[in-house]
Design an enzyme around this catalytic site. Sequence first.
Site, short mmCIF file in Angstrom:
data_model
loop_
_atom_site.label_atom_id
_atom_site.label_comp_id
_atom_site.label_asym_id
_atom_site.label_seq_id
_atom_site.Cartn_x
_atom_site.Cartn_y
_atom_site.Cartn_z
N GLU A 78 1.12 -0.92 -0.30
CA GLU A 78 -0.29 0.04 -0.27
C GLU A 78 1.04 1.07 0.13
O GLU A 78 1.88 1.28 1.19
CB GLU A 78 -1.00 0.20 1.31
N ASP B 259 -6.28 9.62 9.59
CA ASP B 259 -4.85 9.09 10.66
C ASP B 259 -4.51 9.90 11.09
O ASP B 259 -4.75 10.84 11.73
CB ASP B 259 -3.70 9.86 8.69
#
Length: 277
Positions: free
Chosen positions: A50, A61
């Site tokens: 990824e 995040d």
Amino acid sequence: MSGRIAARFAALRAEGRGGLIPFMTAYDPDPATSMAMLRGMPGAGADLIEIGVPFTDPAADGPTVQRAGQRALKAGGSLAGALAMVRDFRRDDDETPVVLMGYLNPILAYGTERFCADASASGVDGLIVVDMPPEESDELTPYSTPCGLDLIRLVAPTTDDARLPLVLDGAGGFVYHVAITGITGTRSGAAEDLAQAIPRVRAHTGLPIAIGFGIRTPEQAAQAVRVADAAVVGSALIDTLAQSLDAEGRARPDTVRRVLDEVRALSEAVREARMAG
């Protein structure tokens, strides 16, 4: 379905083991170091990779990935830069699946149709668009599907049985099960919760399931692949990278090696996880 993602999970099934999916942010801490890590990951045991697209407002995040994004943006990171990295990677590796993970805004700014065409041409296999709910996926699917890009859907612990079919409608590649409620890298999902959650998701899809958000150690990665098909590890690897940088935030000679050594340790745990069972 993307050829590479489907082929890799079929190979993992044939081997009777789960997969490791390391996460890295494009251009963190600089283009050359980032590229060296990407090239080294398959040899260190990555089954899929990824690549995070740096963005100014990464709402999903935690602090670790946010700081990685800030370093990457400072180094010139962008969506176009991430695609260029994949193109360079494909010169030497045409088998390892690569998934771009990011936010919708950069894709819209790039131009959705042009982005999907360029991503496919660059060798991207799948997309995870963190802030795009299924109800808005028609922003992307008219272009991603013809280009052979798998749209990988996120399933959270709060996704109930009534919503799962909607979330998984049109999903491709694999299902990304978010192990925790919250942001990346802050805590880990309880093993017993995952053991209950994964069969519930499997009842609604034949796609492989990867567990991410909160997997930091080889032991946690091994636990994840005992109940699912792959483990995604991001913040722990980025922490290792960050700790290797000098006072000015520049890579040291051992930065790439330290990250790849950790990928290797995670891969060994994942490969041995089901043997112990």
